[in-house]
Design a protein around this motif. Sequence first.
Motif, PDB file in Angstrom:
ATOM      1  N   ASP A  90      -3.297  -3.459  -5.030  1.00 28.01           N
ATOM      2  CA  ASP A  90      -1.841  -3.303  -5.160  1.00 28.01           C
ATOM      3  C   ASP A  90      -1.277  -2.338  -4.127  1.00 28.01           C
ATOM      4  O   ASP A  90      -0.210  -2.565  -3.554  1.00 28.01           O
ATOM      5  CB  ASP A  90      -1.476  -2.824  -6.566  1.00 28.01           C
ATOM      6  CG  ASP A  90      -1.649  -3.909  -7.619  1.00 28.01           C
ATOM      7  OD1 ASP A  90      -1.840  -5.076  -7.230  1.00 28.01           O
ATOM      8  OD2 ASP A  90      -1.602  -3.597  -8.822  1.00 28.01           O
ATOM      9  N   LEU A  91      -1.979  -1.233  -3.895  1.00 30.96           N
ATOM     10  CA  LEU A  91      -1.500  -0.261  -2.917  1.00 30.96           C
ATOM     11  C   LEU A  91      -1.464  -0.877  -1.523  1.00 30.96           C
ATOM     12  O   LEU A  91      -0.564  -0.566  -0.725  1.00 30.96           O
ATOM     13  CB  LEU A  91      -2.383   0.988  -2.922  1.00 30.96           C
ATOM     14  CG  LEU A  91      -1.962   2.105  -1.962  1.00 30.96           C
ATOM     15  CD1 LEU A  91      -0.575   2.622  -2.302  1.00 30.96           C
ATOM     16  CD2 LEU A  91      -2.972   3.247  -1.974  1.00 30.96           C
ATOM     17  N   ASN A  92      -2.418  -1.756  -1.211  1.00 30.53           N
ATOM     18  CA  ASN A  92      -2.432  -2.413   0.095  1.00 30.53           C
ATOM     19  C   ASN A  92      -1.151  -3.216   0.309  1.00 30.53           C
ATOM     20  O   ASN A  92      -0.531  -3.152   1.378  1.00 30.53           O
ATOM     21  CB  ASN A  92      -3.647  -3.329   0.219  1.00 30.53           C
ATOM     22  CG  ASN A  92      -4.960  -2.605   0.032  1.00 30.53           C
ATOM     23  OD1 ASN A  92      -5.020  -1.377   0.132  1.00 30.53           O
ATOM     24  ND2 ASN A  92      -6.018  -3.342  -0.257  1.00 30.53           N
ATOM     25  N   SER A  93      -0.755  -3.967  -0.710  1.00 33.00           N
ATOM     26  CA  SER A  93       0.473  -4.757  -0.617  1.00 33.00           C
ATOM     27  C   SER A  93       1.694  -3.863  -0.465  1.00 33.00           C
ATOM     28  O   SER A  93       2.602  -4.141   0.325  1.00 33.00           O
ATOM     29  CB  SER A  93       0.634  -5.636  -1.860  1.00 33.00           C
ATOM     30  OG  SER A  93      -0.308  -6.687  -1.877  1.00 33.00           O
ATOM     31  N   LEU A  94       1.727  -2.784  -1.223  1.00 33.76           N
ATOM     32  CA  LEU A  94       2.869  -1.880  -1.166  1.00 33.76           C
ATOM     33  C   LEU A  94       3.002  -1.256   0.220  1.00 33.76           C
ATOM     34  O   LEU A  94       4.109  -1.171   0.773  1.00 33.76           O
ATOM     35  CB  LEU A  94       2.725  -0.797  -2.229  1.00 33.76           C
ATOM     36  CG  LEU A  94       3.909   0.142  -2.439  1.00 33.76           C
ATOM     37  CD1 LEU A  94       4.006   0.580  -3.891  1.00 33.76           C
ATOM     38  CD2 LEU A  94       3.809   1.381  -1.545  1.00 33.76           C
ATOM     39  N   LEU A  95       1.871  -0.840   0.798  1.00 37.18           N
ATOM     40  CA  LEU A  95       1.918  -0.229   2.130  1.00 37.18           C
ATOM     41  C   LEU A  95       2.318  -1.257   3.191  1.00 37.18           C
ATOM     42  O   LEU A  95       3.031  -0.923   4.143  1.00 37.18           O
ATOM     43  CB  LEU A  95       0.563   0.384   2.476  1.00 37.18           C
ATOM     44  CG  LEU A  95       0.133   1.578   1.608  1.00 37.18           C
ATOM     45  CD1 LEU A  95      -1.218   2.100   2.064  1.00 37.18           C
ATOM     46  CD2 LEU A  95       1.176   2.692   1.649  1.00 37.18           C
ATOM     47  N   ALA A  96       1.880  -2.504   3.018  1.00 36.64           N
ATOM     48  CA  ALA A  96       2.287  -3.558   3.949  1.00 36.64           C
ATOM     49  C   ALA A  96       3.795  -3.772   3.885  1.00 36.64           C
ATOM     50  O   ALA A  96       4.453  -3.982   4.917  1.00 36.64           O
ATOM     51  CB  ALA A  96       1.546  -4.850   3.636  1.00 36.64           C
ATOM     52  N   GLN A  97       4.353  -3.709   2.694  1.00 34.19           N
ATOM     53  CA  GLN A  97       5.799  -3.819   2.551  1.00 34.19           C
ATOM     54  C   GLN A  97       6.523  -2.706   3.281  1.00 34.19           C
ATOM     55  O   GLN A  97       7.623  -2.899   3.808  1.00 34.19           O
ATOM     56  CB  GLN A  97       6.186  -3.798   1.071  1.00 34.19           C
ATOM     57  CG  GLN A  97       5.822  -5.037   0.298  1.00 34.19           C
ATOM     58  CD  GLN A  97       6.242  -4.948  -1.157  1.00 34.19           C
ATOM     59  OE1 GLN A  97       6.746  -3.935  -1.607  1.00 34.19           O
ATOM     60  NE2 GLN A  97       6.024  -6.018  -1.893  1.00 34.19           N
TER      61      GLN A  97
END
Length: 376
Positions: free
Chosen positions: A170-177
């Motif tokens: 989840d953190l990976n997706s958030l940082l990509a955003q």
Amino acid sequence: MTRLIILIILLLLSLLAVLRAQAYYLWLMAIAVSEFPLIFAGGTVIMLATGFWAGKYQLAGTVVGIIALILFLSPIFRSYLISRHLQQDMRAAFGPAGLKKDAVPFSFGKLFRLKFKDTIGSKTLTYVTYGDGTAMKFDFFPAQVPGQRPCVIVVHGGSWSSGDSKQLADLNSLLAQKGYNVAAINYRLAPKYQTPAPVEDIKNAMSFFRTHADEFHIDTSQFVLLGRSAGAQIALLAAYTLHDKSIKGVIEFYGPVDMVWGYSIPSNPLIMDSRKVMGDYVGGPYDKVPQKYHDCSPLFFTGEDSPPTLMIHGVNDVLVTYLHAVKLSAKLQEDHVKHYWLKLPWATHGFDFNLYGPGGQLSTYAVGNFLSTVTK
């Protein structure tokens, strides 16, 4: 009587919000209790509402229930108190961050969210194939901001012998955003492969991204390493020993930094046989290969040229004691390296499972703040 028994059980569970777990399954429950507090607090309120004064055992149950409710809610209050000065403390440590004005360390409303839904699609690719045919893969989450963007290399936990790049994505997706390329890498696992193999894997991953920078829109002058648990030890060791100027920072979640000292204070055997875990990774017990324990301890390789470091560690961690963070913070202070330790008094190992929990919110904010400060 039934109400009293249930409330006593809830009270016992609530103790996991303030005390360290003493067994494996209690550790897992401690993550739930401390990072999903509203669920347990809500259940306690329901039981309290079934009766207050009338009837046998009602008063005793009410007292027990109120104590349990306070303990269940304590991580929320403590998180709020930390959030009040977190931005100021990180500014003092690293300088002003380029976060959006509406970015806040903690929001009570977010506690009602149970799952991160805005996931970014990733693709799995190979970054290196070794001579024995071992292919190492990574999951790539592209930055959702155009242009050449910094890259966060995520190193998973799992006692050096398990886990993979799918962990806590989840953190990976958030940082990509937020505009960061994220590469969650797999690395060669113990006991077949031992230290320093995983550090070599990080070096090879960075070489791959430099070669394919245009394809992945990566600014190869700006890498940040992020590791959890065993992955934190690997990320720190890579950051401090590769002496690569493109590593602009390193983020460690609850990682061991002094493997020599860590071996001397084994974890509770009901939770993990830490000496066996370390021996499988290092290549034997400490009395057989003492130098290798020294050589894979990030603590011994810090220096004035070490990259800025963000440490995130809970005081109630039962797998990797928070004293590792104490030792690293003192060493970085001695070496005049920019650093900050986000100290979470209630949190245990793996607390960041829920991005919206008390600890999850603070750590997510701290990571975002750190990245916006050390990258441009």
